[in-house]
Design a protein around this motif. Structure first.
Motif, PDB file in Angstrom:
ATOM      1  N   ALA A 148       0.823  -1.531  -0.145  1.00  0.00           N
ATOM      2  CA  ALA A 148       0.303  -0.070   0.149  1.00  0.00           C
ATOM      3  C   ALA A 148       0.975   1.309  -0.017  1.00  0.00           C
ATOM      4  N   THR A 149       2.264   1.004   0.098  1.00  0.00           N
ATOM      5  CA  THR A 149       2.901   2.122   0.224  1.00  0.00           C
ATOM      6  C   THR A 149       3.058   3.109   0.588  1.00  0.00           C
ATOM      7  N   ILE A 150       3.621   3.067   2.134  1.00  0.00           N
ATOM      8  CA  ILE A 150       3.765   4.094   3.440  1.00  0.00           C
ATOM      9  C   ILE A 150       4.536   5.504   3.112  1.00  0.00           C
ATOM     10  N   ARG A 151       3.281   6.653   3.503  1.00  0.00           N
ATOM     11  CA  ARG A 151       3.835   8.107   3.649  1.00  0.00           C
ATOM     12  C   ARG A 151       4.881   8.156   4.737  1.00  0.00           C
ATOM     13  N   ARG A 152       3.963   7.464   5.393  1.00  0.00           N
ATOM     14  CA  ARG A 152       4.648   8.476   6.781  1.00  0.00           C
ATOM     15  C   ARG A 152       4.740   7.333   8.360  1.00  0.00           C
ATOM     16  N   VAL A 153       5.562   7.109   9.053  1.00  0.00           N
ATOM     17  CA  VAL A 153       5.866   6.883  10.677  1.00  0.00           C
ATOM     18  C   VAL A 153       6.641   7.429  11.297  1.00  0.00           C
ATOM     19  N   VAL A 154       5.425   6.947  12.329  1.00  0.00           N
ATOM     20  CA  VAL A 154       5.547   7.688  13.599  1.00  0.00           C
ATOM     21  C   VAL A 154       5.552   6.340  14.893  1.00  0.00           C
ATOM     22  N   VAL A 155       6.944   6.468  15.504  1.00  0.00           N
ATOM     23  CA  VAL A 155       6.888   5.464  15.645  1.00  0.00           C
ATOM     24  C   VAL A 155       7.741   6.191  17.301  1.00  0.00           C
ATOM     25  N   ALA A 156       6.986   4.660  18.526  1.00  0.00           N
ATOM     26  CA  ALA A 156       8.114   5.221  19.968  1.00  0.00           C
ATOM     27  C   ALA A 156       8.734   3.717  20.451  1.00  0.00           C
ATOM     28  N   THR A 157       9.850   3.945  20.492  1.00  0.00           N
ATOM     29  CA  THR A 157      10.838   3.004  20.828  1.00  0.00           C
ATOM     30  C   THR A 157      10.468   2.183  22.543  1.00  0.00           C
ATOM     31  N   TYR A 158      10.891   0.977  22.980  1.00  0.00           N
ATOM     32  CA  TYR A 158      10.748   0.389  24.550  1.00  0.00           C
ATOM     33  C   TYR A 158      11.591   0.012  24.242  1.00  0.00           C
ATOM     34  N   GLN A 159      13.193   0.377  24.429  1.00  0.00           N
ATOM     35  CA  GLN A 159      14.611  -0.317  23.979  1.00  0.00           C
ATOM     36  C   GLN A 159      14.849  -0.781  25.797  1.00  0.00           C
ATOM     37  N   VAL A 231       9.504   9.396   8.209  1.00  0.00           N
ATOM     38  CA  VAL A 231       9.835   9.513   9.690  1.00  0.00           C
ATOM     39  C   VAL A 231       9.549   9.846  11.099  1.00  0.00           C
ATOM     40  N   SER A 232       9.101   9.856  11.733  1.00  0.00           N
ATOM     41  CA  SER A 232       9.071  10.647  13.222  1.00  0.00           C
ATOM     42  C   SER A 232       9.609   9.413  14.333  1.00  0.00           C
ATOM     43  N   ALA A 233      10.556   9.492  15.111  1.00  0.00           N
ATOM     44  CA  ALA A 233      11.238   8.421  15.793  1.00  0.00           C
ATOM     45  C   ALA A 233      11.161   9.153  17.411  1.00  0.00           C
ATOM     46  N   THR A 234      10.666   8.534  18.466  1.00  0.00           N
ATOM     47  CA  THR A 234      11.272   8.816  20.336  1.00  0.00           C
ATOM     48  C   THR A 234      11.503   7.882  20.632  1.00  0.00           C
ATOM     49  N   CYS A 235      12.926   7.203  21.260  1.00  0.00           N
ATOM     50  CA  CYS A 235      13.038   6.436  21.483  1.00  0.00           C
ATOM     51  C   CYS A 235      13.576   6.140  23.039  1.00  0.00           C
ATOM     52  N   VAL A 236      13.392   5.621  23.768  1.00  0.00           N
ATOM     53  CA  VAL A 236      12.990   5.309  26.003  1.00  0.00           C
ATOM     54  C   VAL A 236      13.825   4.254  26.048  1.00  0.00           C
ATOM     55  N   ARG A 237      14.512   4.236  26.577  1.00  0.00           N
ATOM     56  CA  ARG A 237      15.119   3.007  27.426  1.00  0.00           C
ATOM     57  C   ARG A 237      14.080   2.156  28.537  1.00  0.00           C
ATOM     58  N   VAL A 238      14.099   1.565  28.897  1.00  0.00           N
ATOM     59  CA  VAL A 238      13.240   0.740  29.724  1.00  0.00           C
ATOM     60  C   VAL A 238      13.569  -0.283  30.382  1.00  0.00           C
TER      61      VAL A 238
END
Length: 342
Positions: A148-159, A231-238
């Motif tokens: 479907a062709t990706i336009r935008r990704v918003v991701v929050a990580t729990y690393q 891509v918009s990312a928020t990276c979080v250490r857990v």
């Protein structure tokens, strides 16, 4: 006839995992050399569960001539020194550090996503492994992008803390123990207490307020999958020892339903769909430890955009995020290019 393989950084978390996976997958290696710094020279490491032990050699004095490929897990500074030497000697380097990822002459490979890009390795005889959080995300995104062709990704990580190495794992253990016995939980590796806490900060801050880890997810996704994807990312250490999790929101150009997405993901390489609308009908990081797959759960439509999905993505960061991906690259290199094994 098999390959002569080097594992550099064999005493670290990722290096040990590389050896485990080479053994598990019965990689066609006639000989394996394990390297580390001078302080580890002469020690031994296990070759998976085979019962074999390998003696560590000093990377400073290693002769790279005659070796087919080297899996590097030694960090950017040491890689900058030794990777060009190995590559010049004819040993193809598969590097887990961030040093070469955005080098236009070095392919950045996730075998389920862009195997064809590996052909560019001959320019420098080096192949880059992506960031752990990027690797699992693009495995999930690739089949959906094809549909479907990706336009935008918003991701929050729990690393998990293993992404910060042994020091990170030790700090979580020690702080947790100290809290239970009433001792202070003083941060050393991390910027704040990690036990019973989350820290929205991985790697250094950049001028725009994002962190380098977030920047890596943006630029690596574009290089591996498609430069047009935003891509918009928020990276979080857990406070999890092993296993990275991601909450991913995807906006598509074309319409795609949750049902269609699940059908695609169910058949996608490297993906395991576990998505039941019931208590426990999803995968958490502790359940993915030691597994090869990237697990997808909680696939649902996002009603706030014309065509959007949200999903939950979990993977063993020491495996798919690092060691497994490197070994898969080695397998791909052997099948498509070196063609030495019988």
């Amino acid at each position: 006839m098999g390959y002569r393989v080097v594992v550099a950084g064999a005493t670290g978390n990722v290096g040990r995992e590389m050896l485990n996976i080479l053994a598990e997958r019965e990689f066609p290696a006639d000989e394996i050399a394990v390297l580390a710094s001078s302080r580890s020279t002469g020690l031994t490491v296990d070759f998976g569960d085979t019962g074999k032990t390998l003696k560590i050699q000093n990377i400073e004095h290693f002769d790279w001539a005659g070796w087919d490929m080297a899996l590097f897990a030694i960090g950017s500074e040491a890689t900058a020194k030794y990777a060009p030497i190995a590559a010049a000697a004819g040993c193809t380097v598969i590097d887990n550090s961030s040093l070469y990822r955005m080098d236009p002459d070095v392919p950045l490979i996730v075998p389920e996503v862009n195997p064809e890009a590996i052909s560019g390795y001959k320019r420098k005889n080096i192949i880059a492994n992506p960031n752990c959080s990027t690797a699992q995300m693009v495995v999930a995104l690739k089949p959906l992008h094809d549909e479907a062709t990706i336009r935008r990704v918003v991701v929050a990580t729990y690393q998990s803390v293993s992404g910060a190495g042994k020091e990170g794992m030790d700090e979580l253990f020690e702080q947790s123990r100290n809290i239970f016995v009433g001792d202070p939980a003083v941060p050393k590796k991390f910027t704040k207490q990690i036990a019973f806490n989350v820290i929205p900060h991985i790697d250094s801050f950049l001028d725009d307020g994002s962190t380098k880890e977030e920047w890596k997810m943006v630029v690596e996704t574009k290089k591996i999958l498609d430069p047009k994807i935003k891509v918009s990312a928020t990276c979080v250490r857990v406070p999890v020892f092993v296993g990275h999790s991601e909450a991913i929101n995807i906006e598509f150009v074309d319409e795609i339903s949750a049902a269609r997405a699940k059908a695609i993901l169910r058949e996608a390489p490297g993906v395991m769909l576990v998505d039941k609308h019931e208590d426990g009908g999803y995968v958490t990081p502790i359940e993915c430890v030691g597994e090869y797959a990237t697990y997808i759960s909680r696939v649902r439509e996002d009603p706030t955009v014309d065509s959007g999905l949200s999903l939950w993505c979990v993977s063993d960061n020491l495996r798919k995020g690092a060691a497994l991906n490197a070994v898969q690259i080695a397998e791909l290199l052997g099948r498509k290019h070196l063609q030495k094994a019988g």
